[in-house]
Scaffold this motif. Structure first.
Motif, PDB file in Angstrom:
ATOM      1  N   GLN A 193       0.678  -1.157  -0.058  1.00  0.00           N
ATOM      2  CA  GLN A 193      -0.076  -0.009  -0.015  1.00  0.00           C
ATOM      3  C   GLN A 193       0.807   1.209   0.100  1.00  0.00           C
ATOM      4  OE1 GLN A 193      -2.889  -1.143  -0.615  1.00  0.00           O
ATOM      5  NE2 GLN A 193      -4.381  -1.349   0.948  1.00  0.00           N
ATOM      6  N   GLU A 194       1.942   1.295  -0.733  1.00  0.00           N
ATOM      7  CA  GLU A 194       2.776   2.279  -0.900  1.00  0.00           C
ATOM      8  C   GLU A 194       3.809   2.667   0.115  1.00  0.00           C
ATOM      9  OE1 GLU A 194       3.062   3.475  -3.791  1.00  0.00           O
ATOM     10  OE2 GLU A 194       1.102   2.398  -4.639  1.00  0.00           O
ATOM     11  N   ASN A 195       3.632   1.914   1.381  1.00  0.00           N
ATOM     12  CA  ASN A 195       4.372   1.860   2.574  1.00  0.00           C
ATOM     13  C   ASN A 195       5.413   0.882   2.469  1.00  0.00           C
ATOM     14  OD1 ASN A 195       3.003   4.254   3.720  1.00  0.00           O
ATOM     15  ND2 ASN A 195       1.620   2.416   4.302  1.00  0.00           N
ATOM     16  N   GLU A 196       6.975   1.399   2.470  1.00  0.00           N
ATOM     17  CA  GLU A 196       7.960   0.392   2.321  1.00  0.00           C
ATOM     18  C   GLU A 196       7.948  -0.262   3.796  1.00  0.00           C
ATOM     19  OE1 GLU A 196      12.277   1.247   1.039  1.00  0.00           O
ATOM     20  OE2 GLU A 196      12.119   2.104   3.092  1.00  0.00           O
ATOM     21  N   ILE A 197       7.890  -1.658   3.315  1.00  0.00           N
ATOM     22  CA  ILE A 197       7.735  -2.711   4.738  1.00  0.00           C
ATOM     23  C   ILE A 197       9.093  -3.554   4.856  1.00  0.00           C
ATOM     24  CG2 ILE A 197       6.751  -4.589   3.156  1.00  0.00           C
ATOM     25  CD1 ILE A 197       4.795  -5.231   5.410  1.00  0.00           C
ATOM     26  N   ALA A 198       9.996  -3.526   3.695  1.00  0.00           N
ATOM     27  CA  ALA A 198      11.203  -4.174   3.922  1.00  0.00           C
ATOM     28  C   ALA A 198      12.181  -3.896   2.931  1.00  0.00           C
ATOM     29  CB  ALA A 198      10.925  -5.706   3.748  1.00  0.00           C
ATOM     30  N   ILE A 199      13.489  -4.131   3.631  1.00  0.00           N
ATOM     31  CA  ILE A 199      14.672  -3.691   2.753  1.00  0.00           C
ATOM     32  C   ILE A 199      15.533  -5.020   2.991  1.00  0.00           C
ATOM     33  CG2 ILE A 199      16.925  -2.437   2.337  1.00  0.00           C
ATOM     34  CD1 ILE A 199      15.459  -0.228   3.587  1.00  0.00           C
TER      35      ILE A 199
END
Length: 203
Positions: A193-199
């Protein structure tokens, strides 16, 4: 993170099936990965037996209660959390095995072939669910749950007609078009949903 069984759906986005030259099936294509394939932490270590490891970004459902022969209209009650995952494939090995009409478990189930982000309660998300993946800062994949051939309820119900689902099983629900090769030094960013959740880093 305690994960039991890992089930995966293949060819669940029409454009992805086309990019691999696969036909679209009338029922879900199901395979599994061992839980020993899970990445520990946020670093993927590429195997030495393949020179063609591909990423596939997917929405992942976490099963919240045991169930067998679940009806589609009740399937929504059997998962409570959602994550993003990376289903990695040794494409060269998979192609060689397919050509011989042999099972391609080893091309999908090797160590570090399965990455999971943190999970989010489904009630905190708006539906349909959009997700995307960037490789080294460049967007490579973008998907929307509305574009799936088989929706979440259909997938859960279908698998459970054959296999009892257990609490803490996870289901990878398929990847959109845009898959590609990974190399050492790559960095993957996953967006829910356009939110960075993991790198995720690749070695």
């Amino acid at each position: 993170m305690m994960i039991n069984n890992i089930y995966c759906v293949g060819r669940n986005f029409a454009e992805h099936a086309k990019e691999l030259g696969n036909q679209i099936e009338s029922v879900p294509v199901i395979f599994s990965k061992p839980n020993t394939s899970l990445v520990e932490g946020d670093t993927i270590i590429l195997p030495d037996f393949s020179q063609d490891i591909h990423y596939e970004t997917e929405i992942v459902l976490k099963i919240s209660q045991d169930g067998f022969k679940i009806s589609e209209n009740k399937a929504e009650n059997y998962y409570d959390e959602i994550a993003l995952g990376l289903d990695l494939t040794a494409r060269d090995l998979q192609t060689a095995l397919k050509e011989k009409k042999l099972p391609w478990f080893l091309a999908k189930g090797f160590k570090d072939s399965c990455y999971l982000s943190s999970f989010v309660k489904k009630e905190l998300l708006s539906f349909p669910i959009c997700f995307s993946m960037k490789l080294n800062g460049e967007e490579r994949q973008r998907g929307n749950s509305n574009n799936m051939i088989f929706n979440f309820s259909k997938i859960i119900s279908y698998i459970s007609q054959f296999v009892p689902l257990k609490k803490s099983d996870v289901i990878f629900t398929g990847t959109p078009k845009g898959i590609g090769k990974l190399k050492s030094g790559d960095q993957i960013s996953l967006f829910l949903q356009e939110n960075e959740i993991a790198i995720v880093k690749v070695k």
